[in-house]
Design a protein around this motif. Structure first.
Motif, PDB file in Angstrom:
ATOM      1  N   GLU A  13       0.767  -1.236   0.000  1.00  0.00           N
ATOM      2  CA  GLU A  13       0.000   0.000   0.000  1.00  0.00           C
ATOM      3  C   GLU A  13       0.805   1.297   0.000  1.00  0.00           C
ATOM      4  N   ASP A  14       1.786   1.440   0.890  1.00  0.00           N
ATOM      5  CA  ASP A  14       2.324   2.776   1.128  1.00  0.00           C
ATOM      6  C   ASP A  14       3.768   2.748   1.612  1.00  0.00           C
ATOM      7  N   LYS A  15       4.309   3.915   1.960  1.00  0.00           N
ATOM      8  CA  LYS A  15       5.721   4.029   2.354  1.00  0.00           C
ATOM      9  C   LYS A  15       6.020   3.310   3.664  1.00  0.00           C
ATOM     10  N   VAL A  16       5.049   3.202   4.555  1.00  0.00           N
ATOM     11  CA  VAL A  16       5.278   2.495   5.814  1.00  0.00           C
ATOM     12  C   VAL A  16       5.444   1.006   5.539  1.00  0.00           C
ATOM     13  N   HIS A  17       4.622   0.464   4.656  1.00  0.00           N
ATOM     14  CA  HIS A  17       4.795  -0.920   4.205  1.00  0.00           C
ATOM     15  C   HIS A  17       6.148  -1.066   3.514  1.00  0.00           C
ATOM     16  N   ASP A  18       6.440  -0.144   2.600  1.00  0.00           N
ATOM     17  CA  ASP A  18       7.656  -0.212   1.790  1.00  0.00           C
ATOM     18  C   ASP A  18       8.902  -0.334   2.654  1.00  0.00           C
ATOM     19  N   SER A  19       9.018   0.527   3.640  1.00  0.00           N
ATOM     20  CA  SER A  19      10.201   0.531   4.492  1.00  0.00           C
ATOM     21  C   SER A  19      10.371  -0.812   5.204  1.00  0.00           C
ATOM     22  N   PHE A  20       9.294  -1.335   5.743  1.00  0.00           N
ATOM     23  CA  PHE A  20       9.332  -2.618   6.443  1.00  0.00           C
ATOM     24  C   PHE A  20       9.645  -3.774   5.483  1.00  0.00           C
ATOM     25  N   LEU A  21       8.933  -3.820   4.359  1.00  0.00           N
ATOM     26  CA  LEU A  21       9.052  -4.954   3.439  1.00  0.00           C
ATOM     27  C   LEU A  21      10.420  -5.052   2.783  1.00  0.00           C
ATOM     28  N   ARG A  22      10.978  -3.936   2.380  1.00  0.00           N
ATOM     29  CA  ARG A  22      12.301  -3.971   1.753  1.00  0.00           C
ATOM     30  C   ARG A  22      13.339  -4.549   2.708  1.00  0.00           C
ATOM     31  N   ARG A  23      13.272  -4.162   3.962  1.00  0.00           N
ATOM     32  CA  ARG A  23      14.218  -4.708   4.951  1.00  0.00           C
ATOM     33  C   ARG A  23      13.925  -6.184   5.239  1.00  0.00           C
ATOM     34  N   LEU A  24      12.648  -6.520   5.348  1.00  0.00           N
ATOM     35  CA  LEU A  24      12.285  -7.904   5.644  1.00  0.00           C
ATOM     36  C   LEU A  24      12.780  -8.847   4.552  1.00  0.00           C
ATOM     37  N   PHE A  25      12.541  -8.510   3.296  1.00  0.00           N
ATOM     38  CA  PHE A  25      12.931  -9.424   2.225  1.00  0.00           C
ATOM     39  C   PHE A  25      14.424  -9.407   1.959  1.00  0.00           C
ATOM     40  N   LYS A  26      15.092  -8.340   2.328  1.00  0.00           N
ATOM     41  CA  LYS A  26      16.544  -8.318   2.219  1.00  0.00           C
ATOM     42  C   LYS A  26      17.158  -9.280   3.237  1.00  0.00           C
ATOM     43  N   LYS A  27      16.512  -9.392   4.386  1.00  0.00           N
ATOM     44  CA  LYS A  27      17.024 -10.225   5.475  1.00  0.00           C
ATOM     45  C   LYS A  27      16.632 -11.694   5.345  1.00  0.00           C
ATOM     46  N   ARG A  28      15.520 -11.976   4.671  1.00  0.00           N
ATOM     47  CA  ARG A  28      15.035 -13.355   4.555  1.00  0.00           C
ATOM     48  C   ARG A  28      15.857 -14.122   3.527  1.00  0.00           C
ATOM     49  N   PRO A  29      16.367 -15.294   3.890  1.00  0.00           N
ATOM     50  CA  PRO A  29      17.143 -16.095   2.931  1.00  0.00           C
ATOM     51  C   PRO A  29      16.232 -16.762   1.899  1.00  0.00           C
ATOM     52  N   GLY A  30      16.830 -17.130   0.781  1.00  0.00           N
ATOM     53  CA  GLY A  30      16.116 -17.917  -0.216  1.00  0.00           C
ATOM     54  C   GLY A  30      15.342 -17.126  -1.246  1.00  0.00           C
ATOM     55  N   HIS A  31      15.481 -15.795  -1.201  1.00  0.00           N
ATOM     56  CA  HIS A  31      14.792 -14.985  -2.200  1.00  0.00           C
ATOM     57  C   HIS A  31      15.801 -14.341  -3.123  1.00  0.00           C
ATOM     58  N   GLY A  32      15.505 -14.442  -4.396  1.00  0.00           N
ATOM     59  CA  GLY A  32      16.317 -13.769  -5.388  1.00  0.00           C
ATOM     60  C   GLY A  32      15.773 -12.370  -5.587  1.00  0.00           C
ATOM     61  N   ARG A  33      15.529 -12.051  -6.817  1.00  0.00           N
ATOM     62  CA  ARG A  33      15.033 -10.710  -7.143  1.00  0.00           C
ATOM     63  C   ARG A  33      13.624 -10.516  -6.578  1.00  0.00           C
ATOM     64  N   VAL A  34      13.395  -9.342  -6.016  1.00  0.00           N
ATOM     65  CA  VAL A  34      12.086  -8.977  -5.495  1.00  0.00           C
ATOM     66  C   VAL A  34      11.670  -7.686  -6.185  1.00  0.00           C
ATOM     67  N   ARG A  35      10.508  -7.726  -6.802  1.00  0.00           N
ATOM     68  CA  ARG A  35       9.960  -6.520  -7.447  1.00  0.00           C
ATOM     69  C   ARG A  35       8.859  -5.981  -6.549  1.00  0.00           C
ATOM     70  N   PHE A  36       9.071  -4.778  -6.041  1.00  0.00           N
ATOM     71  CA  PHE A  36       8.110  -4.136  -5.147  1.00  0.00           C
ATOM     72  C   PHE A  36       7.191  -3.240  -5.962  1.00  0.00           C
ATOM     73  N   GLU A  37       5.896  -3.420  -5.775  1.00  0.00           N
ATOM     74  CA  GLU A  37       4.892  -2.656  -6.508  1.00  0.00           C
ATOM     75  C   GLU A  37       3.989  -1.903  -5.539  1.00  0.00           C
ATOM     76  N   LYS A  38       4.234  -0.604  -5.419  1.00  0.00           N
ATOM     77  CA  LYS A  38       3.419   0.245  -4.548  1.00  0.00           C
ATOM     78  C   LYS A  38       2.090   0.523  -5.245  1.00  0.00           C
ATOM     79  N   CYS A  39       1.005   0.283  -4.517  1.00  0.00           N
ATOM     80  CA  CYS A  39      -0.337   0.411  -5.099  1.00  0.00           C
ATOM     81  C   CYS A  39      -1.145   1.549  -4.473  1.00  0.00           C
TER      82      CYS A  39
END
Length: 181
Positions: A13-39
């Motif tokens: 949804e928004d910048k508050v989600h964005d800040s949390f999610l980018r850090r979460l997926f950077k820290k989680r193992p097993g994920h390659g490329r992540v495309r974030f789509e703000k809606c």
């Protein structure tokens, strides 16, 4: 032979989600490329959902693709919002409802993600009430002053802790994310 890293699309949804999610997926193992789509908001997430599910399903020969849908429960509550997401996929995407084995995860903070920030970053505020709006609380206003630092602290506290009772929506989100591992 090792499994290929999972490539994800994350709707949010928004910048508050964005800040949390980018850090979460950077820290989680097993994920390659992540495309974030703000809606922009929940209606934007709901409007995009069917198209993203169709795109994911059209590439079913690539088993390492996944979709994470992050949307606040708002006044609907966790179960009603999840039902709404399931219904939107069934109505808007080709191929019907979300199947058990599909790499489609629903992350639904209740009432909103600010509740999770307060819970994860401010131990004195526990237990949080998922029906309370924390956006006006002093705890959230203080965290919001440095959203980057707050996101880092929240993600560091993301794993379950034996001495901490987490809100149901947070526990459900952890379970949902297992779908995209």
């Amino acid at each position: 032979m090792s499994r290929p890293e999972v490539r994800l699309v994350v709707l949010y949804e928004d910048k508050v989600h964005d800040s949390f999610l980018r850090r979460l997926f950077k820290k989680r193992p097993g994920h390659g490329r992540v495309r974030f789509e703000k809606c922009v908001d929940s209606s934007g997430v709901l409007g995009r959902l069917g198209r993203e599910v169709d795109a994911l399903r059209s590439q079913k020969h690539q088993q390492n693709l996944g979709l994470v849908v992050v949307i606040d429960a708002d006044e609907k509550g966790l179960s009603q919002r999840v039902d709404e997401l399931e219904g939107r996929i069934e109505a808007d995407a080709r191929g019907g409802a979300r199947a058990a084995g599909e790499r489609i995860a629903f992350v639904v903070p209740a009432l909103e993600i600010e509740t999770w920030y307060v819970h994860l970053c401010v131990p004195s505020a526990r237990p949080v009430d998922e029906t309370r709006d924390y956006k006006a609380s002093p705890a959230w206003r203080e965290l919001e002053k440095d959203l980057s630092a707050a996101s880092r602290r929240a993600v560091d506290a993301w794993p379950p802790a034996p001495d901490r009772q987490d809100p149901p929506s947070l526990s459900a989100a952890r379970d949902e994310l297992k779908r995209v591992e």
